[in-house]
Design a protein around this motif. Structure first.
Motif, PDB file in Angstrom:
ATOM      1  N   GLY A 107      -3.637  11.839  23.641  1.00 21.88           N
ATOM      2  CA  GLY A 107      -3.845  12.195  25.031  1.00 21.88           C
ATOM      3  C   GLY A 107      -4.641  11.176  25.932  1.00 21.88           C
ATOM      4  N   GLU A 108      -5.715  10.627  24.991  1.00 22.39           N
ATOM      5  CA  GLU A 108      -6.436   9.554  25.951  1.00 22.39           C
ATOM      6  C   GLU A 108      -5.527   8.415  26.321  1.00 22.39           C
ATOM      7  OE1 GLU A 108     -10.684   7.081  25.526  1.00 22.39           O
ATOM      8  OE2 GLU A 108      -9.907   8.477  24.009  1.00 22.39           O
ATOM      9  N   LEU A 109      -4.489   7.955  25.341  1.00 21.93           N
ATOM     10  CA  LEU A 109      -3.369   6.945  25.691  1.00 21.93           C
ATOM     11  C   LEU A 109      -2.633   7.331  26.924  1.00 21.93           C
ATOM     12  CD1 LEU A 109      -2.156   4.231  25.065  1.00 21.93           C
ATOM     13  CD2 LEU A 109      -0.694   5.487  23.518  1.00 21.93           C
ATOM     14  N   GLN A 110      -2.444   8.563  27.006  1.00 26.10           N
ATOM     15  CA  GLN A 110      -1.568   8.819  28.296  1.00 26.10           C
ATOM     16  C   GLN A 110      -2.349   9.122  29.475  1.00 26.10           C
ATOM     17  OE1 GLN A 110       1.643  12.046  27.308  1.00 26.10           O
ATOM     18  NE2 GLN A 110       0.641  12.002  25.291  1.00 26.10           N
ATOM     19  N   ALA A 111      -3.466   9.618  29.373  1.00 24.12           N
ATOM     20  CA  ALA A 111      -4.418   9.314  30.349  1.00 24.12           C
ATOM     21  C   ALA A 111      -4.551   8.014  30.916  1.00 24.12           C
ATOM     22  CB  ALA A 111      -5.806   9.967  30.195  1.00 24.12           C
ATOM     23  N   ASP A 112      -4.779   7.176  30.146  1.00 27.43           N
ATOM     24  CA  ASP A 112      -4.812   5.623  30.732  1.00 27.43           C
ATOM     25  C   ASP A 112      -3.715   5.355  31.275  1.00 27.43           C
ATOM     26  OD1 ASP A 112      -7.534   5.316  29.591  1.00 27.43           O
ATOM     27  OD2 ASP A 112      -6.587   4.718  27.724  1.00 27.43           O
ATOM     28  N   ASN A 113      -2.405   5.707  30.910  1.00 26.33           N
ATOM     29  CA  ASN A 113      -1.037   5.473  31.596  1.00 26.33           C
ATOM     30  C   ASN A 113      -1.148   5.983  32.843  1.00 26.33           C
ATOM     31  OD1 ASN A 113       1.624   4.199  31.905  1.00 26.33           O
ATOM     32  ND2 ASN A 113       2.420   6.321  30.789  1.00 26.33           N
TER      33      ASN A 113
END
Length: 236
Positions: A107-113
């Motif tokens: 989820g955190e990686l997707q938020a950064d994207n």
């Protein structure tokens, strides 16, 4: 001979009646919409699949707001987002962005994207996290795992934007991963041709997936705001 003619005549009228009935049903489903006296605020959601959009024309066709795809998963960014964002803004439409959540990425990686695409310092509708099975990876993680990753996405985006995240979820994804999980965020529901019944409290209702709007070639998703809700309540 008379009997045969009678049978053929009856068969002919039955066939015509059946065809007209089917056509009538098709027309009903293609043109049905929620009661405008209850749900007057209309909007659409788009992505690169709609191709180039004439936003000035869209704004003339009873469209008050638009959500547009910004990103997906950990690294995909919609190639039409920038043009859609600026075009919709110039046409005076309320704008919002959504991220298609991958069940297979953190989820955190997707938020950064998502945050890497989302404009800053502009008034906008709540950022949306799109959680659905259609078009997603084959994996179906445990509820606890999805809850953890969704919560990570929501926390990071809300901290960065100061805006509460709205969750988009069709009935199957909602019942599988969101119902009774304590994710108390505004909800965007999907229910074709009838009022949504899987969630009692919602903010946006997607009611059609093959709508027609001026300025857009081909089908587009149609939405309404909840009864009594205004765009001013959502914009910030």
């Amino acid at each position: 001979m008379y009997f045969l003619q009678l049978v053929l005549k009856i068969a002919f009228y039955v066939t015509i009646g059946t065809v007209l009935s089917i056509a009538g049903v098709a027309i009903f489903f293609m043109s049905w919409e929620p009661d405008r006296s209850i749900y007057p605020v209309r909007g659409i959601d788009v992505s690169h699949h709609q191709g180039p959009i004439n936003w000035a024309n869209v704004a003339t066709d009873d469209v008050a707001f638009v959500y547009m795809k910004a990103s997906e998963g950990g690294d995909f960014q919609d190639r039409s987002f920038s043009a859609n964002w600026s075009g919709a803004g110039e046409a005076g439409l309320a704008r919002g962005a959504y991220h298609f959540f991958s069940l297979c990425r953190p989820g955190e990686l997707q938020a950064d994207n998502f945050l890497g695409v989302l404009p800053r310092g502009e008034a906008m509708l709540p950022p949306v996290l799109d959680i659905e099975f259609e078009g997603n990876c084959a994996s179906r993680p445990a509820i606890s795992d999805v809850h953890k990753e969704v919560s990570a996405f929501v926390a990071k985006v809300e901290t960065a934007t100061g805006h509460r995240v709205m969750l988009y979820a069709p009935g199957d994804a909602y019942e599988t991963y969101l119902a009774n999980q304590g994710l108390t965020r505004p909800l965007w529901v999907r229910s074709m041709w009838r009022s949504p019944d899987y969630a009692g409290d919602w903010t946006v209702w997607q009611f059609h997936q093959r709508g027609s709007v001026a300025g857009i070639t081909g089908d587009v998703d149609l939405n309404v705001l909840a009864a009594g809700m205004t765009l001013d309540q959502l914009m910030r």
